[in-house]
Design a protein around this motif. Structure first.
Motif, PDB file in Angstrom:
ATOM      1  N   TRP A  17      88.682  20.109  70.283  1.00  0.00           N
ATOM      2  CA  TRP A  17      88.034  20.337  71.570  1.00  0.00           C
ATOM      3  C   TRP A  17      88.764  21.380  72.445  1.00  0.00           C
ATOM      4  CZ3 TRP A  17      82.769  19.965  72.095  1.00  0.00           C
ATOM      5  CH2 TRP A  17      82.155  19.311  71.238  1.00  0.00           C
ATOM      6  N   ALA A  18      90.171  21.610  72.408  1.00  0.00           N
ATOM      7  CA  ALA A  18      90.506  22.444  73.342  1.00  0.00           C
ATOM      8  C   ALA A  18      90.441  23.883  72.068  1.00  0.00           C
ATOM      9  CB  ALA A  18      92.043  22.826  72.519  1.00  0.00           C
ATOM     10  N   GLN A  19      89.949  24.402  70.931  1.00  0.00           N
ATOM     11  CA  GLN A  19      89.658  25.124  70.566  1.00  0.00           C
ATOM     12  C   GLN A  19      88.059  26.025  70.691  1.00  0.00           C
ATOM     13  OE1 GLN A  19      89.747  24.664  65.507  1.00  0.00           O
ATOM     14  NE2 GLN A  19      90.815  26.931  66.118  1.00  0.00           N
ATOM     15  N   LEU A  20      87.504  24.722  70.828  1.00  0.00           N
ATOM     16  CA  LEU A  20      85.896  24.507  70.770  1.00  0.00           C
ATOM     17  C   LEU A  20      85.914  25.819  72.436  1.00  0.00           C
ATOM     18  CD1 LEU A  20      84.747  21.798  69.402  1.00  0.00           C
ATOM     19  CD2 LEU A  20      84.399  23.928  68.500  1.00  0.00           C
ATOM     20  N   TYR A  21      86.276  24.001  73.242  1.00  0.00           N
ATOM     21  CA  TYR A  21      86.858  24.881  74.852  1.00  0.00           C
ATOM     22  C   TYR A  21      87.001  26.419  75.309  1.00  0.00           C
ATOM     23  CZ  TYR A  21      84.210  20.530  76.093  1.00  0.00           C
ATOM     24  OH  TYR A  21      83.433  19.237  76.160  1.00  0.00           O
ATOM     25  N   ASN A  22      87.769  26.738  74.393  1.00  0.00           N
ATOM     26  CA  ASN A  22      89.168  28.069  74.700  1.00  0.00           C
ATOM     27  C   ASN A  22      87.694  28.831  74.827  1.00  0.00           C
ATOM     28  OD1 ASN A  22      89.865  30.902  74.226  1.00  0.00           O
ATOM     29  ND2 ASN A  22      91.432  29.524  73.716  1.00  0.00           N
ATOM     30  N   TYR A  23      87.998  29.348  76.361  1.00  0.00           N
ATOM     31  CA  TYR A  23      87.139  30.356  77.229  1.00  0.00           C
ATOM     32  C   TYR A  23      87.253  31.516  76.329  1.00  0.00           C
ATOM     33  CZ  TYR A  23      86.728  34.042  80.955  1.00  0.00           C
ATOM     34  OH  TYR A  23      86.158  34.953  81.570  1.00  0.00           O
ATOM     35  N   GLN A  24      87.985  32.447  76.232  1.00  0.00           N
ATOM     36  CA  GLN A  24      88.458  33.880  75.527  1.00  0.00           C
ATOM     37  C   GLN A  24      87.316  33.324  74.630  1.00  0.00           C
ATOM     38  OE1 GLN A  24      91.387  35.464  76.680  1.00  0.00           O
ATOM     39  NE2 GLN A  24      90.849  37.852  76.161  1.00  0.00           N
ATOM     40  N   PHE A  25      88.320  32.782  73.165  1.00  0.00           N
ATOM     41  CA  PHE A  25      87.765  32.437  71.670  1.00  0.00           C
ATOM     42  C   PHE A  25      87.083  31.105  71.472  1.00  0.00           C
ATOM     43  CE2 PHE A  25      92.130  34.660  72.775  1.00  0.00           C
ATOM     44  CZ  PHE A  25      92.056  36.390  73.005  1.00  0.00           C
ATOM     45  N   GLY A  26      86.112  30.768  72.219  1.00  0.00           N
ATOM     46  CA  GLY A  26      86.016  29.967  71.546  1.00  0.00           C
ATOM     47  C   GLY A  26      84.444  30.468  70.932  1.00  0.00           C
ATOM     48  N   PRO A  27      84.236  29.360  70.121  1.00  0.00           N
ATOM     49  CA  PRO A  27      83.026  29.019  69.472  1.00  0.00           C
ATOM     50  C   PRO A  27      81.843  29.111  70.519  1.00  0.00           C
ATOM     51  CG  PRO A  27      83.559  27.916  67.860  1.00  0.00           C
ATOM     52  CD  PRO A  27      84.814  28.498  69.419  1.00  0.00           C
ATOM     53  N   LEU A  28      82.370  27.759  71.018  1.00  0.00           N
ATOM     54  CA  LEU A  28      81.061  27.184  72.707  1.00  0.00           C
ATOM     55  C   LEU A  28      80.623  29.275  72.803  1.00  0.00           C
ATOM     56  CD1 LEU A  28      79.760  24.276  72.123  1.00  0.00           C
ATOM     57  CD2 LEU A  28      81.575  24.319  73.777  1.00  0.00           C
ATOM     58  N   ASN A  29      81.520  29.461  73.888  1.00  0.00           N
ATOM     59  CA  ASN A  29      80.858  30.512  74.512  1.00  0.00           C
ATOM     60  C   ASN A  29      80.692  31.572  73.955  1.00  0.00           C
ATOM     61  OD1 ASN A  29      81.918  29.002  77.223  1.00  0.00           O
ATOM     62  ND2 ASN A  29      83.971  30.012  77.503  1.00  0.00           N
ATOM     63  N   TYR A  30      80.871  31.804  72.785  1.00  0.00           N
ATOM     64  CA  TYR A  30      80.291  32.917  71.828  1.00  0.00           C
ATOM     65  C   TYR A  30      79.214  32.124  72.143  1.00  0.00           C
ATOM     66  CZ  TYR A  30      79.033  35.012  67.738  1.00  0.00           C
ATOM     67  OH  TYR A  30      78.325  36.396  67.253  1.00  0.00           O
ATOM     68  N   ILE A  31      78.557  31.324  71.510  1.00  0.00           N
ATOM     69  CA  ILE A  31      76.966  31.066  71.098  1.00  0.00           C
ATOM     70  C   ILE A  31      76.663  30.865  72.733  1.00  0.00           C
ATOM     71  CG2 ILE A  31      75.296  29.139  70.436  1.00  0.00           C
ATOM     72  CD1 ILE A  31      77.408  28.565  68.471  1.00  0.00           C
ATOM     73  N   LEU A  32      76.955  30.546  73.612  1.00  0.00           N
ATOM     74  CA  LEU A  32      76.732  30.787  75.404  1.00  0.00           C
ATOM     75  C   LEU A  32      76.420  31.969  75.606  1.00  0.00           C
ATOM     76  CD1 LEU A  32      78.355  27.956  77.304  1.00  0.00           C
ATOM     77  CD2 LEU A  32      76.328  27.729  76.096  1.00  0.00           C
ATOM     78  N   GLY A  33      77.644  32.827  75.198  1.00  0.00           N
ATOM     79  CA  GLY A  33      77.262  34.407  75.514  1.00  0.00           C
ATOM     80  C   GLY A  33      76.217  35.147  75.166  1.00  0.00           C
ATOM     81  N   LEU A  34      75.767  35.325  73.685  1.00  0.00           N
ATOM     82  CA  LEU A  34      74.232  34.837  72.494  1.00  0.00           C
ATOM     83  C   LEU A  34      73.089  35.596  73.321  1.00  0.00           C
ATOM     84  CD1 LEU A  34      74.787  33.701  69.087  1.00  0.00           C
ATOM     85  CD2 LEU A  34      75.961  36.439  70.115  1.00  0.00           C
ATOM     86  N   PHE A  35      72.987  34.190  73.999  1.00  0.00           N
ATOM     87  CA  PHE A  35      71.752  33.422  74.745  1.00  0.00           C
ATOM     88  C   PHE A  35      72.461  34.225  75.978  1.00  0.00           C
ATOM     89  CE2 PHE A  35      71.752  30.904  71.473  1.00  0.00           C
ATOM     90  CZ  PHE A  35      71.211  31.043  71.310  1.00  0.00           C
ATOM     91  N   HIS A  36      73.156  35.036  76.781  1.00  0.00           N
ATOM     92  CA  HIS A  36      73.628  35.380  77.925  1.00  0.00           C
ATOM     93  C   HIS A  36      73.832  34.367  79.094  1.00  0.00           C
ATOM     94  CE1 HIS A  36      72.710  39.169  76.850  1.00  0.00           C
ATOM     95  NE2 HIS A  36      72.003  38.496  75.961  1.00  0.00           N
TER      96      HIS A  36
END
Lengths: 313, 276
Positions: free
Chosen positions: A136-155
């Motif tokens: 979860w530290a990886q997933l929640y990572n602010y800069q490189f985490g996949p979670l924020n990447y996916i959120l970013g796709l949907f703005h």
């Protein structure tokens, strides 16, 4: 249990006495180990909790009576950590239980591959909590985490998750949800499987929908199992420590510090051993009361009825 | 009213289960992916979902550079040691509680309540005790500490199991001249083998994964895998790939055991309250 024999013959009585002796011999090693490793430490913790016991200050330990306990209730950090503990308990009751029950019902509908799926679901529960926390530290990572990447796709923005005072606690409650909902599912699924099938069939014939069956039949029949599952999980969530330690260290500030973590910090970072022991004893008392409730529930006659020994496989 | 074939309800069931399975397994999958990523792909934005090559070097680094090999060994010693010791203590105790009702309900309640004791309650005295006898950071301390939590679990689950085994066979063996101990060892224990395997599996997994006492009692000599992980995550240059490799080493044995012993896992995890 089988004491229906009219009278004990001499030999029988002799055998009973011999059995009692052997019984104590077989359990003696356990009693010794438990006494040394839990009874003694508990008594010692009570002793320390009545003293001003600080490792860092080289003054003789002074008896202070209930001062440490009194301090607990004046300590704002105690109340905030109690609140965090209650949030984790709320997560168990209001998120893990409904989701776990829903998944158990769905698994129960399947006709094949149930065991394989249950084991797959259980992977988050059986891996080490610190391994789970790392994931979860990886997933929640602010800069490189996949979670924020996916959120970013949907703005949808770029939250800092465990570093955000608003989101840190919900983020941890979700990790706990992820880790332990499968365990809830397992208990409830095993409970469902042991229900007599004819009751359910009868309800189906009556024309009840799946929802009605779940609500009117499964829920009441499973009440003992649900009770056990909830109390077990609540007891476990009170001692939650690992994911807090790895993911937030109680921060930002102290917003994710629960009682267990707060006690750890007082004892092992500030070495206020007297105060930490008082905190620990207080938790022990609360947890024992809960555990007593649990055992009463497992003894309820309903359990034996609903879960016949060697029941449906 | 049972309908055959694929109904809408069935489709919804499959879809929901598939989605849930994804949610519960995706983080594990992401760890496995990171563990085989080459270093340039650890910290990128957007993240790399499919590594350009299988970079097994991470595992070599994890094992030999970051103490993974020592971690594996220590985890194995501690987990196996505690499992064996817990069984040696717990199986006879469970039999005694279940068959002879030794100490009545109070004793079994007392043993069980230790299972629910918050670890912080004993952490400070145990820390002081182990350091006063010079056993901080030792195998002995961790093995004994985990045994204290494994034994009540084993006793509780197996107690109800022994209660369910009819005692006729043991009794007739005793009438025919066997000692009670032999009746226990040669009749009851073999009958209880599946349940014993189940609790052994759970005791092993618990000890392999345990974190709290590892943090409190370990320093540098005994470093189990769960203990190593967070120490590597501190600082600024977080070596995601190498850490993921260590985390994978910690997770895979447990996952493999769980799948190999599926049946026993379910029985053990449900704390014996549910019997299949």
């Amino acid at each position: 249990m089988t004491a229906t024999a009219p009278a004990f013959t001499g030999r029988r009585r002799q055998r009973r006495v011999a059995e009692a002796h052997l019984g104590w011999w077989m359990i003696a090693p356990v009693l010794i180990v438990l006494a040394a490793n839990s009874i003694f430490p508990l008594v010692y913790a009570v002793f320390v909790s009545f003293h001003n016991f600080q490792l860092l200050i080289p003054v003789p330990h002074r008896f202070v009576g209930f001062a440490n306990y009194a301090r607990i209730f004046r300590d704002a950090l105690f109340w905030s950590s109690l609140e965090v503990t209650l949030w984790f308990i709320a997560g168990v009751v209001f998120l893990q239980f409904p989701a776990g029950f829903g998944l158990a019902l769905l698994l129960h509908r399947l006709r094949r591959r149930q065991d394989l799926l249950v084991t797959l679901f259980l992977v988050p529960t059986i891996i080490a909590p610190s391994v789970a926390a790392f994931q979860w530290a990886q997933l929640y990572n602010y800069q490189f985490g996949p979670l924020n990447y996916i959120l970013g796709l949907f703005h949808l923005g770029r939250p800092t998750w465990t570093a955000d005072p608003q989101l840190a606690l919900p983020a941890l409650v979700f990790v706990d949800f992820w880790e332990w909902t499968p365990f809830m599912t397992l208990l409830l699924f095993a409970g469902l499987r042991s229900l007599p099938q004819n009751i359910v069939d009868a309800a189906r014939v009556d024309g009840s929908t799946a929802c009605q069956v779940a609500w009117r039949i499964y829920l009441p029949l499973l009440r003992p199992v649900i009770g056990i599952a909830l109390v077990l999980r609540i007891l476990m969530s009170v001692k939650l420590f690992d994911i807090i330690y790895v993911l937030t260290a109680g921060g930002p500030g102290t917003v994710t510090e629960n009682l267990a973590y707060f006690t750890y910090i007082e004892g092992f970072r500030y070495f206020n051993l007297g105060y930490a022991c008082a905190l620990a004893i207080l938790q022990l008392i609360a947890v024992s009361l809960l555990a007593k409730l649990l055992i009463r529930m497992t003894r309820r006659p309903g359990v034996a009825h609903v879960i016949p020994a060697g029941g449906a496989a | 009213m049972k309908r055959r074939g694929l109904s809408l309800a069935d489709l919804l069931t499959y879809a929901t289960l598939a989605l849930a399975l994804f949610v519960f397994l995706a983080p594990v999958l992401w760890m496995l992916i990171t563990a085989v990523k080459p270093a340039e792909e650890w910290l990128t934005s957007p993240p790399v979902f499919i590594p350009s090559e299988l970079h097994w070097q991470n595992f070599a680094d994890a094992l030999f550079k970051w103490g993974g090999l020592k971690g594996l060994g220590d985890s194995l010693i501690v987990a196996a040691g505690s499992t064996v010791l817990s069984l040696l203590l717990g199986v006879p105790a469970a039999y005694s509680l279940g068959r002879f009702r030794t100490g009545g309900d109070n004793l079994s309640f007392m043993i069980l309540s230790i299972l629910f004791m918050p670890p912080v309650a004993v952490a400070i005295p145990m820390y002081l005790l182990w350091s006063s006898v010079g056993l901080l950071d030792s195998y002995t301390a961790l093995i004994l500490q985990y045994t204290v939590f494994n034994v009540p679990f084993i006793s509780w689950v197996l107690k109800s199991f022994f209660e369910d085994i009819p005692r006729d066979m043991e009794d007739s063996a005793v009438v025919n001249g066997a000692t009670r101990w032999r009746a226990f060892w040669e009749i009851a224990v073999p009958l209880a083998r599946p349940a014993i395997l189940a609790v052994a599996l759970l005791a092993f997994i618990f000890s392999w994964n345990e974190f709290f006492f590892a943090v409190i009692l370990s320093r540098a000599e005994v470093t189990t895998l769960p203990f190593i992980l967070p120490t590597l995550m501190e600082g600024h240059d977080v070596l995601w790939g190498d850490i993921a490799a260590i985390a994978t080493l910690g997770a895979l044995p447990v996952i493999a055991l769980a799948f190999a012993l599926q049946r026993y896992l379910v029985r053990g995890l449900s704390f014996g309250t549910l019997r299949e």
